[in-house]
Write a protein that holds these residues in place. Structure first.
Motif, mmCIF file in Angstrom:
data_model
loop_
_atom_site.group_PDB
_atom_site.id
_atom_site.type_symbol
_atom_site.label_atom_id
_atom_site.label_comp_id
_atom_site.label_asym_id
_atom_site.label_seq_id
_atom_site.Cartn_x
_atom_site.Cartn_y
_atom_site.Cartn_z
ATOM 1 N N THR A 77 1.628 -18.014 -56.453
ATOM 2 C CA THR A 77 0.254 -18.683 -56.807
ATOM 3 C C THR A 77 0.384 -20.156 -56.187
ATOM 4 O OG1 THR A 77 0.252 -19.432 -58.809
ATOM 5 C CG2 THR A 77 -0.557 -17.168 -58.716
ATOM 6 N N ASN A 78 1.325 -20.633 -55.758
ATOM 7 C CA ASN A 78 1.394 -21.982 -55.132
ATOM 8 C C ASN A 78 0.141 -22.353 -54.068
ATOM 9 O OD1 ASN A 78 3.494 -22.405 -56.627
ATOM 10 N ND2 ASN A 78 4.960 -22.880 -55.156
ATOM 11 N N THR A 79 -0.208 -23.409 -54.198
ATOM 12 C CA THR A 79 -1.342 -23.912 -53.204
ATOM 13 C C THR A 79 -1.198 -24.779 -52.193
ATOM 14 O OG1 THR A 79 -2.276 -25.448 -54.557
ATOM 15 C CG2 THR A 79 -3.190 -23.282 -54.807
ATOM 16 N N THR A 80 0.364 -25.603 -52.306
ATOM 17 C CA THR A 80 0.624 -26.433 -51.354
ATOM 18 C C THR A 80 0.686 -25.789 -50.061
ATOM 19 O OG1 THR A 80 2.262 -27.642 -52.976
ATOM 20 C CG2 THR A 80 2.716 -27.977 -50.746
ATOM 21 N N GLY A 81 -0.031 -26.628 -49.094
ATOM 22 C CA GLY A 81 0.000 -25.803 -47.652
ATOM 23 C C GLY A 81 0.930 -26.666 -46.644
ATOM 24 N N ALA A 82 1.519 -25.724 -45.665
ATOM 25 C CA ALA A 82 2.253 -26.173 -44.759
ATOM 26 C C ALA A 82 1.880 -26.096 -43.504
ATOM 27 C CB ALA A 82 3.642 -25.641 -44.842
ATOM 28 N N VAL A 100 4.854 -34.723 -58.335
ATOM 29 C CA VAL A 100 4.622 -35.517 -57.199
ATOM 30 C C VAL A 100 3.682 -34.839 -56.167
ATOM 31 C CG1 VAL A 100 7.241 -35.800 -56.963
ATOM 32 C CG2 VAL A 100 6.329 -33.735 -56.005
ATOM 33 N N GLU A 101 3.127 -35.665 -55.250
ATOM 34 C CA GLU A 101 2.067 -35.230 -54.364
ATOM 35 C C GLU A 101 2.630 -35.417 -52.993
ATOM 36 O OE1 GLU A 101 -1.160 -34.045 -54.994
ATOM 37 O OE2 GLU A 101 -1.049 -34.214 -57.078
ATOM 38 N N PHE A 102 2.264 -34.438 -52.247
ATOM 39 C CA PHE A 102 2.545 -34.507 -50.737
ATOM 40 C C PHE A 102 1.327 -34.617 -49.919
ATOM 41 C CE2 PHE A 102 5.863 -31.056 -52.321
ATOM 42 C CZ PHE A 102 6.971 -31.896 -52.281
ATOM 43 N N LYS A 159 1.109 -26.618 -61.078
ATOM 44 C CA LYS A 159 0.281 -26.647 -62.489
ATOM 45 C C LYS A 159 -0.738 -25.458 -62.465
ATOM 46 C CE LYS A 159 -2.986 -30.185 -60.875
ATOM 47 N NZ LYS A 159 -2.171 -30.910 -59.898
ATOM 48 N N GLN A 160 -0.995 -24.769 -61.560
ATOM 49 C CA GLN A 160 -1.846 -23.387 -61.718
ATOM 50 C C GLN A 160 -1.095 -22.419 -61.925
ATOM 51 O OE1 GLN A 160 -1.445 -25.151 -58.925
ATOM 52 N NE2 GLN A 160 -0.535 -23.475 -57.639
ATOM 53 N N HIS A 187 0.742 -30.367 -54.364
ATOM 54 C CA HIS A 187 1.324 -30.948 -55.383
ATOM 55 C C HIS A 187 2.530 -30.144 -55.818
ATOM 56 C CE1 HIS A 187 -0.987 -28.263 -57.889
ATOM 57 N NE2 HIS A 187 -0.115 -28.393 -58.515
ATOM 58 N N LYS A 188 3.433 -30.741 -56.764
ATOM 59 C CA LYS A 188 4.565 -29.889 -57.516
ATOM 60 C C LYS A 188 4.248 -30.533 -58.919
ATOM 61 C CE LYS A 188 6.095 -27.384 -54.415
ATOM 62 N NZ LYS A 188 5.405 -26.100 -54.202
ATOM 63 N N TRP A 189 3.978 -29.845 -60.019
ATOM 64 C CA TRP A 189 3.910 -29.974 -61.436
ATOM 65 C C TRP A 189 5.045 -30.295 -62.128
ATOM 66 C CZ3 TRP A 189 0.594 -32.007 -64.597
ATOM 67 C CH2 TRP A 189 0.731 -31.591 -66.000
ATOM 68 N N PHE A 190 6.050 -29.847 -61.443
ATOM 69 C CA PHE A 190 7.687 -30.488 -61.918
ATOM 70 C C PHE A 190 8.586 -30.409 -60.749
ATOM 71 C CE2 PHE A 190 10.903 -30.645 -64.787
ATOM 72 C CZ PHE A 190 10.220 -30.681 -66.160
ATOM 73 N N CYS A 191 8.893 -31.602 -60.598
ATOM 74 C CA CYS A 191 9.863 -31.917 -59.572
ATOM 75 C C CYS A 191 11.421 -32.522 -60.099
ATOM 76 C CB CYS A 191 9.574 -32.840 -58.357
ATOM 77 S SG CYS A 191 10.721 -33.427 -57.133
#
Length: 529
Positions: free
Chosen positions: A179-184, A256-258, A171-172, A198-202
């Motif tokens: 600019t993705n913030t989902t961490g691995a 979706v949220e991870f 979303k950001q 998160h993913k704003w659009f899956c």
């Protein structure tokens, strides 16, 4: 009206014949005619209407309060998706003339209900991305290219076929995936990670697996997220809600949220965009194919209606002004089909020159064909008068669907900027495009002049970003013109060059110049049961 959607489309049939080797042509034609007959059957058309009327529903919890995150679909959806899988619409990578036959089938199947084409497209497109990791490809590719639709969520090892989705945007950032913030976070087992974010659009959240982007220690990386873990337990894949979309309502798209979600790395750390771009390139071509399918269905309905509707003392199709409108729509549809199938053939060839062509021509085709879809669908609906504004006609569904492909997989500006990037960084891509266009040199003076104008544009790239759309439009038009001059009937090629390249055309459909054989153009587009 029940009819063979494939065989009734002369432009599509000829494109398939043009790009398919003689030793497989009979097999391919028979396969596509069978799919076309299914697509035009009253029962299958009813499935499309039902899947659209009863969209998917999200069930986040079971009756005991346990999180299940299931998406439920109307049975008609499963029937359509199953037919698409069994028709080989995810199997292009494993069959002779696989991409051409699959592209033609995808164009046909879009005309039933475009929603099922999203998971078919994602599954098809995941294959080249997974090939960045031979071990993952060996495990998943046979399932993704299977012609068996296995809808139950189970571990991959126990399935006969699988579907894939994709999660890139957040979303950001939207299209700016860096600019993705989902961490691995790396886990003890080599190549495995825990994802949080998160993913704003899956896309296709009911799938068996997903390719997603997340920030690993060395940068943005591509990961495979299985829906079910090898031990049979559900992976953490929290579907927060389904998107309430303008069109494409039969298909589920989700946020979706991870949260400690188990994933396997695909490709090297820090090279996520390079890894997943193979998937994006394939889905972008599917956007062009999907729009070509929507345009063809809109034209077929408009021409059929006008061939049988009597008003003002005769058939509408015989009225000069209506004939001009129908011919203009038919030209747009045929040009889209010709270009999209040519690019599918480049995939089948796989040579260096053809791959270079794809690098530039795919974003150009995705930009232009998808942009033309919405105004064409609206004009086709108008051909039916008030009936075209009534749901039972099917045109409103096409109109709602028509903007989708220009937005998904990178909107118009993203495609235009991608073309500029290819022009600056990959000179071989431009050479391949110009070689393709040059094969029609001398066949039509309007095309030759348009190519000369394109050269002028390409010679002055200073400050080009502000006029990138204009440049990409010109590139797509001369590609289409080159194909039609070489392969379409003279009446079609003449009308296209006069209106799209000669400059003698108004802004609206139905403003083709005089002196053209419009009756032949319209008759060619007429679907014959």
């Amino acid at each position: 009206m029940a009819y063979d959607v494939f065989t009734a489309d002369r432009a599509l049939v000829e494109a398939v014949e043009r790009h398919t080797a003689a030793d497989t042509l009979d097999e391919v034609r028979a396969e596509l005619a069978a799919l076309g007959t299914s697509a035009g059957a009253a029962q299958v058309q009813e499935w499309g209407a039902l899947a659209n009327e009863y969209p998917p529903r999200l069930r986040t919890h079971d009756r005991y309060g346990h999180r299940i995150d299931r998406v439920e679909f109307h049975p008609a959806w499963h029937r359509m998706l199953g037919k698409g899988v069994s028709a080989g619409l995810t199997a292009a990578w494993t069959r002779p003339a696989g991409h051409v036959r699959r592209a033609a089938g995808f164009l046909v199947w879009t005309q039933v209900e475009a929603g099922t084409c999203c998971p078919l497209s994602m599954t098809h497109a995941a294959v080249p991305a997974l090939r960045a990791d031979p071990e993952l490809a060996a495990e998943w590719e046979p399932l993704l290219t299977s012609t068996i639709y296995d809808q139950d969520l189970r571990p991959a090892a126990s399935k006969a076929g699988a579907l894939f989705g994709m999660g890139m945007t957040e979303k950001q950032g939207g299209s700016d995936v860096r600019t993705n913030t989902t961490g691995a976070r790396p886990l003890a087992e080599a190549g495995t990670y825990a994802l949080t974010g998160h993913k704003w659009f899956c896309s296709a959240p009911m799938s068996d697996g997903f390719l997603v982007l997340a920030q690993a220690p060395d940068g943005l990386t591509c990961f495979l997220v299985p829906r079910v873990l090898p031990d049979g337990t559900l992976n953490t894949f929290l579907i927060q809600r389904l998107k309430d979309k303008l069109g494409n309502r039969s298909n589920a798209s989700a946020e979706v949220e991870f949260d400690g979600t188990w994933a396997r790395r695909v490709g090297e750390e820090g090279r996520g965009v390079r890894t997943i771009i193979e998937m994006v390139a394939a889905t972008r071509l599917d956007c062009a194919l999907g729009s070509a399918g929507l345009m063809r269905q809109a034209v077929a309905q408009a021409v059929h209606h006008c061939a049988h509707r009597e008003a003002f003392g005769g058939k509408l199709i015989d009225k000069p002004l209506m004939r001009n409108v129908l011919a203009d729509l038919a030209l747009e549809s045929e040009a889209a089909t010709a270009l999209a199938l040519r690019l599918a053939a480049a995939h089948d060839d796989g040579g260096e020159q053809e791959l270079a062509l794809l690098r530039l021509a795919v974003p150009a085709a995705k930009y232009w064909i998808t942009k033309r879809c919405a105004p064409l669908a609206v004009e086709a609906a108008e051909c039916l008068g008030g009936n075209g504004y009534v749901e039972e006609s099917g045109l409103p569904r096409l109109v709602r669907e028509s903007p989708l492909n220009s937005i998904w997989e990178g909107a118009g500006n993203v495609q235009a900027l991608d073309v500029l990037r290819a022009l600056r960084r990959e000179p071989g891509a431009l050479d391949a495009c110009l070689t393709e266009i040059g094969r029609a040199h001398g066949a039509d003076h309007r095309l030759d002049r348009a190519v000369k104008d394109l050269f002028t544009e390409l010679a002055h790239l200073d400050g080009v970003e502000a006029r990138a759309r204009r440049l990409v439009e010109r590139l797509a038009l001369v590609l289409q013109g080159s194909l039609l001059v070489r392969y379409a009937p003279p009446a079609v090629a003449d009308a296209f060059c006069a209106s799209r390249l000669g400059g003698d055309r108004g802004a609206a459909f139905g403003t083709l110049p005089s002196g053209l054989d419009l009756a032949s153009v319209v008759e060619r587009a007429r679907p014959v049961p």
